[in-house]
Motif scaffolding. Structure first.
Motif, short mmCIF file in Angstrom:
data_model
loop_
_atom_site.label_atom_id
_atom_site.label_comp_id
_atom_site.label_asym_id
_atom_site.label_seq_id
_atom_site.Cartn_x
_atom_site.Cartn_y
_atom_site.Cartn_z
N ALA A 109 -56.57 -32.75 24.99
CA ALA A 109 -56.21 -31.44 24.44
C ALA A 109 -56.91 -30.35 25.25
N ASP A 110 -56.16 -29.32 25.58
CA ASP A 110 -56.66 -28.24 26.44
C ASP A 110 -56.90 -26.99 25.59
N SER A 111 -58.11 -26.46 25.59
CA SER A 111 -58.38 -25.29 24.73
C SER A 111 -58.18 -23.97 25.46
N ASP A 112 -58.30 -23.96 26.81
CA ASP A 112 -58.37 -22.67 27.50
C ASP A 112 -57.15 -22.37 28.36
N GLY A 113 -56.12 -23.23 28.29
CA GLY A 113 -54.87 -22.90 28.97
C GLY A 113 -54.89 -23.11 30.48
N ASP A 114 -55.88 -23.89 30.99
CA ASP A 114 -55.84 -24.18 32.44
C ASP A 114 -55.06 -25.47 32.72
N GLY A 115 -54.46 -26.03 31.67
CA GLY A 115 -53.64 -27.23 31.87
C GLY A 115 -54.44 -28.52 31.93
N ILE A 116 -55.75 -28.41 31.73
CA ILE A 116 -56.64 -29.58 31.80
C ILE A 116 -57.39 -29.71 30.48
N GLY A 117 -57.34 -30.87 29.90
CA GLY A 117 -58.04 -31.11 28.64
C GLY A 117 -59.52 -30.82 28.79
N ASP A 118 -60.19 -30.50 27.68
CA ASP A 118 -61.60 -30.12 27.75
C ASP A 118 -62.31 -30.44 26.43
N LEU A 119 -63.63 -30.24 26.40
CA LEU A 119 -64.41 -30.63 25.22
C LEU A 119 -64.03 -29.82 23.97
N PRO A 144 -67.78 -27.41 34.48
CA PRO A 144 -67.19 -26.19 33.90
C PRO A 144 -65.71 -26.35 33.53
N LEU A 145 -65.03 -27.25 34.20
CA LEU A 145 -63.64 -27.55 33.85
C LEU A 145 -63.52 -27.99 32.38
N PHE A 146 -64.55 -28.68 31.89
CA PHE A 146 -64.48 -29.27 30.56
C PHE A 146 -65.30 -28.52 29.52
#
Ligand code: GLC
Ligand code: MG
Length: 530
Positions: free
Chosen positions: A26-36, A79-81
């Motif tokens: 699940a991606d919270s910040d809209g960069d297309g990559i799932g994150d914490l 930082p990606l996550f």
């Protein structure tokens, strides 16, 4: 369910652990990559599903050449996550929901961007900095030995001054020298760092790999054997399991490491655990990792590698239980993970593949010990045929073979078109999702009592009633090519791998993996109470 507040509980012995592949959950910040923060926001899905714990794949600082399995800083979040404080929030929220958290530790290799490897490059031949890795010389035009990378091609890369370093995986993942005392010392600190942040356990990446035969001699490859490179995906395993000589894997010295990690975990509390990813040759060599003074569990890949055959499943069950029983460990079972073709697809895909996948899952969930689920299997997702321009697996880049991207496509949560609620707005995920996933979203399946999601929820709910009381003994009452019948305590399990319906034994039908009318159809399993 094991009580989260009971510090003496060995909760993992009968648990269901859900694997979260961070980039794709699940991606919270809209960069297309799932994150914490994305994971944290979706924890209620896991609580509702009814699992006991989640295992999160690496989210540490990493250049992402192997999507986090190339760690540049083991004590920070990429930082990606997110941030360390996002990791703390995730652990705290999971615990509030009654879920344990297992994190991934990658001790076999670092990233080539880790400060140790950068120092090794700068310091040059013969330096203490190089002695943390496996640098070797070779005569002109030759390699130090004949080993292949699991991701294809040779396991050696040359640096500017002519020396070579060993990498059993990608060239950006240099192998550490575990005979150098600085290496175990560093990892003990890393384990303590995450224990202090409240994690409940560790999944140990390439746990059988840390030590190589000291001489680094050539691997003997018999005439009828294939060389040990480029194996990913061709036989659904991470290493060649049919090469008899393995000087790079499963060396006896590795067990001393796990004895010391056992002591470290014990000091942190009796409810801390570790599970090994060890692609060893037999159930017996797997069991060596879970002796009473070593690790708690090891993934049992024999279950995942078994063909669709009642006889093959029976053999795996019997040999696994026989192997772990003498050492007192709890067995584990797994059908899918981020390295293998999803089991719906392995079993043929389409309606048949899904029916078989559900039947195999129901059989697995009846067994004593722990089951490890992989995100998306509760939705019946299939392996996706990812277009070449979107593939990112280093094994694809090294060999031109398809690789593992197809089991890593981001989860569809809601809505009728990509990104299916994976992230906010229209932002598209790092691997495109198929156009035909609208009926597979969590939202769509939650509304349908016949869905795969509803089936998983039912199975996990019923499992909770017997998981801790049905005992560790399994009697295989019947198994031929087609039908497996087994009994565990009050539970009878029937799995029909054949092509025609079979009679069900006496008993109350608790759950079936598909429609049942009197008899048990092909590609279906059932739980009955005697
Ligand atoms: C393990 C991981 C896999 C990774 C490899 C190298 O097998 O599961 O995804 O590529 O180790 O770290
Ligand atoms: Mg993101």
């Amino acid at each position: 369910m094991a009580d989260l507040n009971d510090p003496t509980t060995q909760w993992w012995r009968n648990s269901v652990v859900y694997q979260v592949y961070v980039r794709s959950f699940a991606d919270s910040d809209g960069d297309g990559i799932g994150d914490l923060p994305g994971i944290t926001s979706r924890l209620p899905h896991l609580a509702e599903l009814g699992v006991d714990a989640l295992w999160i794949t690496p989210f540490y600082t990493s250049p992402q050449h192997d999507h986090g399995y190339d760690v540049a800083d083991y004590r920070d979040v990429d930082p990606l996550f997110g941030t360390l404080s996002d990791a703390d929030d995730l652990v705290a929220r999971a615990h509030e929901l009654g879920l344990r958290v297992v994190v991934d530790i990658v001790p076999n290799h670092t990233s080539s961007e880790h400060e140790w490897f950068q120092a090794a490059l700068a310091a040059g031949k013969g330096s203490p900095e190089r002695a943390r890795y496996l640098f070797r010389d070779a005569p002109d035009g030759e390699l130090p030995n004949n080993w292949g990378s699991v991701f294809g091609g040779p396991a050696w890369t040359q640096v500017d001054d002519g020396q070579w370093y060993l990498h059993l995986f990608d060239s950006t993942q240099p192998d550490l020298d575990w005979r150098n005392p600085e290496v175990p010392a560093m990892f003990e600190d890393v384990l303590r760092f995450w224990l202090d942040r409240g994690v409940d356990g560790f999944r140990i990446d390439v746990a059988h790999g840390l030590f190589k035969v000291e001489s680094l001699r050539d691997q003997e490859v018999g005439e009828d054997e294939r060389p040990s490179s480029g194996q990913v995906n061709t036989d659904h395993s991470m290493v060649s399991l049919d090469l008899k000589d393995e000087p790079m894997w499963d060396q006896p010295e590795v067990h001393d490491v796990y004895r010391s990690w056992h002591r470290l975990l014990d000091e942190a509390g009796p409810d801390k655990m570790a599970v090994a990813e060890a692609w060893t040759q037999t159930p017996e060599s797997m069991a060596a990792f879970v002796r009473p003074d070593e690790l708690d569990q090891a993934f049992n890949f024999a279950w995942l590698l078994a063909d669709w055959s009642a006889e093959a499943f029976a053999r795996v069950i019997t040999s696994t239980l026989a192997a772990v029983e003498p050492v007192g460990a709890s067995p584990t079972w797994v059908l899918s993970n981020h390295d293998v073709v999803r089991h719906t697809t392995r079993y043929g895909g389409g309606a048949v593949g899904l029916a078989r996948a559900r039947a195999a899952t129901l059989t697995m969930l009846a067994l004593p010990g722990s089951s490890y689920l992989y995100q998306g299997e509760e939705l019946g997702l299939e392996q996706v045929d990812v277009a070449p321009e979107h593939r990112q697996d280093p094994s694809w880049l090294r060999t031109g073979e398809v690789g593992r991207d197809g089991c890593r496509v981001p989860i569809p949560w809601s809505g009728t078109q990509a990104p299916y609620g994976f992230g906010p707005g229209e932002a598209q995920p790092w691997i495109p999702q198929p156009d035909d996933w609208a009926a597979l979203t969590v939202e769509a399946q939650a509304a349908d009592p016949g869905s795969t999601l509803a089936f998983y929820r039912d199975a996990l709910r019923i499992r909770r009633e017997f998981a801790w009381t049905a005992g560790d003994k399994v009697d295989v009452l019947d198994s031929d090519d087609d039908v497996l019948v087994l009994r565990r305590g009050p539970l009878t399990v029937v799995l029909n791998c054949g092509t025609t319906p079979v009679e069900l034994p006496e008993g109350e039908l608790l759950l079936a993996s598909g429609p049942v009318e009197g008899t048990l159809p092909a590609n279906t399993a059932a739980w009955l109470r005697a």
